[in-house]
Design a protein around this motif. Structure first.
Motif, PDB file in Angstrom:
ATOM      1  N   LEU A  94     -16.072   0.627  46.769  1.00  0.00           N
ATOM      2  CA  LEU A  94     -15.301   0.449  45.536  1.00  0.00           C
ATOM      3  C   LEU A  94     -15.040  -1.036  45.275  1.00  0.00           C
ATOM      4  O   LEU A  94     -15.215  -1.516  44.148  1.00  0.00           O
ATOM      5  CB  LEU A  94     -13.977   1.214  45.612  1.00  0.00           C
ATOM      6  N   THR A  95     -14.659  -1.763  46.296  1.00  0.00           N
ATOM      7  CA  THR A  95     -14.391  -3.197  46.147  1.00  0.00           C
ATOM      8  C   THR A  95     -15.646  -3.938  45.711  1.00  0.00           C
ATOM      9  O   THR A  95     -15.593  -4.790  44.828  1.00  0.00           O
ATOM     10  CB  THR A  95     -13.853  -3.782  47.467  1.00  0.00           C
ATOM     11  N   GLN A  96     -16.784  -3.586  46.291  1.00  0.00           N
ATOM     12  CA  GLN A  96     -18.043  -4.237  45.927  1.00  0.00           C
ATOM     13  C   GLN A  96     -18.414  -3.964  44.472  1.00  0.00           C
ATOM     14  O   GLN A  96     -18.818  -4.863  43.744  1.00  0.00           O
ATOM     15  CB  GLN A  96     -19.190  -3.750  46.822  1.00  0.00           C
ATOM     16  N   LYS A  97     -18.280  -2.732  44.049  1.00  0.00           N
ATOM     17  CA  LYS A  97     -18.757  -2.340  42.722  1.00  0.00           C
ATOM     18  C   LYS A  97     -17.759  -2.611  41.601  1.00  0.00           C
ATOM     19  O   LYS A  97     -18.154  -2.732  40.446  1.00  0.00           O
ATOM     20  CB  LYS A  97     -19.140  -0.858  42.715  1.00  0.00           C
ATOM     21  N   MET A  98     -16.484  -2.666  41.913  1.00  0.00           N
ATOM     22  CA  MET A  98     -15.470  -2.752  40.862  1.00  0.00           C
ATOM     23  C   MET A  98     -14.659  -4.055  40.907  1.00  0.00           C
ATOM     24  O   MET A  98     -13.684  -4.191  40.176  1.00  0.00           O
ATOM     25  CB  MET A  98     -14.503  -1.564  40.978  1.00  0.00           C
ATOM     26  N   LYS A  99     -15.063  -5.005  41.733  1.00  0.00           N
ATOM     27  CA  LYS A  99     -14.241  -6.193  41.958  1.00  0.00           C
ATOM     28  C   LYS A  99     -13.943  -7.014  40.709  1.00  0.00           C
ATOM     29  O   LYS A  99     -12.921  -7.674  40.629  1.00  0.00           O
ATOM     30  CB  LYS A  99     -14.855  -7.066  43.047  1.00  0.00           C
ATOM     31  N   THR A 100     -14.814  -6.985  39.728  1.00  0.00           N
ATOM     32  CA  THR A 100     -14.601  -7.810  38.537  1.00  0.00           C
ATOM     33  C   THR A 100     -13.828  -7.086  37.432  1.00  0.00           C
ATOM     34  O   THR A 100     -13.531  -7.695  36.411  1.00  0.00           O
ATOM     35  CB  THR A 100     -15.958  -8.277  37.957  1.00  0.00           C
ATOM     36  N   LEU A 101     -13.522  -5.835  37.643  1.00  0.00           N
ATOM     37  CA  LEU A 101     -12.856  -5.068  36.581  1.00  0.00           C
ATOM     38  C   LEU A 101     -11.333  -5.193  36.666  1.00  0.00           C
ATOM     39  O   LEU A 101     -10.766  -5.205  37.751  1.00  0.00           O
ATOM     40  CB  LEU A 101     -13.250  -3.594  36.664  1.00  0.00           C
ATOM     41  N   PRO A 102     -10.686  -5.240  35.513  1.00  0.00           N
ATOM     42  CA  PRO A 102      -9.227  -5.386  35.480  1.00  0.00           C
ATOM     43  C   PRO A 102      -8.514  -4.039  35.602  1.00  0.00           C
ATOM     44  O   PRO A 102      -7.681  -3.699  34.777  1.00  0.00           O
ATOM     45  CB  PRO A 102      -8.990  -6.008  34.093  1.00  0.00           C
ATOM     46  N   ILE A 103      -8.854  -3.286  36.636  1.00  0.00           N
ATOM     47  CA  ILE A 103      -8.279  -1.946  36.798  1.00  0.00           C
ATOM     48  C   ILE A 103      -7.439  -1.918  38.068  1.00  0.00           C
ATOM     49  O   ILE A 103      -7.880  -2.351  39.127  1.00  0.00           O
ATOM     50  CB  ILE A 103      -9.383  -0.872  36.893  1.00  0.00           C
ATOM     51  N   LYS A 104      -6.227  -1.370  37.933  1.00  0.00           N
ATOM     52  CA  LYS A 104      -5.372  -1.154  39.095  1.00  0.00           C
ATOM     53  C   LYS A 104      -5.245   0.364  39.249  1.00  0.00           C
ATOM     54  O   LYS A 104      -4.734   1.032  38.355  1.00  0.00           O
ATOM     55  CB  LYS A 104      -4.000  -1.786  38.886  1.00  0.00           C
ATOM     56  N   PHE A 105      -5.744   0.879  40.349  1.00  0.00           N
ATOM     57  CA  PHE A 105      -5.693   2.320  40.561  1.00  0.00           C
ATOM     58  C   PHE A 105      -4.370   2.730  41.198  1.00  0.00           C
ATOM     59  O   PHE A 105      -3.792   2.008  42.000  1.00  0.00           O
ATOM     60  CB  PHE A 105      -6.853   2.779  41.461  1.00  0.00           C
ATOM     61  N   VAL A 106      -3.909   3.908  40.834  1.00  0.00           N
ATOM     62  CA  VAL A 106      -2.717   4.499  41.436  1.00  0.00           C
ATOM     63  C   VAL A 106      -3.220   5.518  42.447  1.00  0.00           C
ATOM     64  O   VAL A 106      -3.901   6.482  42.082  1.00  0.00           O
ATOM     65  CB  VAL A 106      -1.832   5.168  40.355  1.00  0.00           C
ATOM     66  N   TRP A 107      -2.912   5.295  43.706  1.00  0.00           N
ATOM     67  CA  TRP A 107      -3.451   6.129  44.786  1.00  0.00           C
ATOM     68  C   TRP A 107      -2.499   7.229  45.213  1.00  0.00           C
ATOM     69  O   TRP A 107      -2.888   8.158  45.910  1.00  0.00           O
ATOM     70  CB  TRP A 107      -3.801   5.262  45.990  1.00  0.00           C
ATOM     71  N   ASP A 108      -1.226   7.102  44.848  1.00  0.00           N
ATOM     72  CA  ASP A 108      -0.210   8.044  45.308  1.00  0.00           C
ATOM     73  C   ASP A 108       0.802   8.245  44.175  1.00  0.00           C
ATOM     74  O   ASP A 108       1.025   7.340  43.386  1.00  0.00           O
ATOM     75  CB  ASP A 108       0.476   7.461  46.559  1.00  0.00           C
ATOM     76  N   ILE A 109       1.414   9.395  44.140  1.00  0.00           N
ATOM     77  CA  ILE A 109       2.395   9.719  43.103  1.00  0.00           C
ATOM     78  C   ILE A 109       3.547   8.716  43.087  1.00  0.00           C
ATOM     79  O   ILE A 109       4.146   8.471  42.046  1.00  0.00           O
ATOM     80  CB  ILE A 109       2.921  11.179  43.242  1.00  0.00           C
ATOM     81  N   ASN A 110       3.833   8.108  44.224  1.00  0.00           N
ATOM     82  CA  ASN A 110       4.946   7.174  44.315  1.00  0.00           C
ATOM     83  C   ASN A 110       4.575   5.742  43.953  1.00  0.00           C
ATOM     84  O   ASN A 110       5.438   4.866  43.879  1.00  0.00           O
ATOM     85  CB  ASN A 110       5.567   7.209  45.715  1.00  0.00           C
ATOM     86  N   ASP A 111       3.280   5.482  43.736  1.00  0.00           N
ATOM     87  CA  ASP A 111       2.844   4.135  43.327  1.00  0.00           C
ATOM     88  C   ASP A 111       3.281   3.865  41.894  1.00  0.00           C
ATOM     89  O   ASP A 111       3.415   4.777  41.086  1.00  0.00           O
ATOM     90  CB  ASP A 111       1.312   4.004  43.398  1.00  0.00           C
TER      91      ASP A 111
END
Length: 176
Positions: free
Chosen positions: A157-174
């Motif tokens: 994911l880091t290799q393929k998406m490093k240039t994108l301005p996306i912040k993923f939410v990994w957990d309901i509490n994030d």
């Protein structure tokens, strides 16, 4: 105008894994590790999720796009509905917004035979293996992925998406 909804890719992959068991016309890959490798390589129906998201993010200047995440809708559906209304230039009364929010909850959509695709014939879906709408939770990937799988996924994911301005939410509490 385009409304583009994305979801954190680990939950997408886990959801797709279960979806492939439910859909008779999609090859079921019983081994999750093998499925993950296929998902990361884009060797699943629909191709690469990462390329798809990157492609749309690359066209933000070309189209009028509202980017939403499943997680922000799950955490605050009302705000997401209002954001969509604003984007579309639609004015809804408070009661109309309440109605949309109520109907669009995952729980209510799961109960709706139309939204849950209960009308699909048995030769297309294996109804004994689940339903179209399964859990709808944030962070379910933690219940199936091992630490090693998670680390491998993060590396790709880091290799393929490093240039994108996306912040993923990994957990309901994030934070969204």
């Amino acid at each position: 105008q385009v409304i583009y909804v994305t979801r954190n890719p680990k939950d997408v992959m886990v959801s797709y894994y279960h979806f492939s068991k439910y859909m008779s016309k999609i090859e079921e890959v019983p081994d999750f590790n093998l499925f993950m490798e296929r998902f990361l390589a884009g060797k699943v129906v629909g191709s690469s999720w990462m390329d798809h998201v990157a492609g749309w993010c690359g066209h933000t200047q070309d189209f009028n796009i509202l980017f939403l995440t499943y997680e922000e809708m799950k955490k605050d559906l009302r705000s997401a509905v209002l954001k969509i209304c604003n984007f579309l230039g639609k004015k809804l009364s408070s009661d109309e917004v309440d109605s949309v929010v109520e109907q669009a909850t995952f729980e209510n959509m799961k109960k709706d035979p139309r939204a849950n695709y209960e009308h699909l014939p048995d030769d297309i879906v294996a109804k004994d293996k689940g339903s179209f709408l399964r859990k709808g939770t944030i962070g379910d990937w933690k219940n199936i992925m091992t630490v090693a799988q998670n680390e491998r996924f993060d590396k790709i994911l880091t290799q393929k998406m490093k240039t994108l301005p996306i912040k993923f939410v990994w957990d309901i509490n994030d934070e969204v």
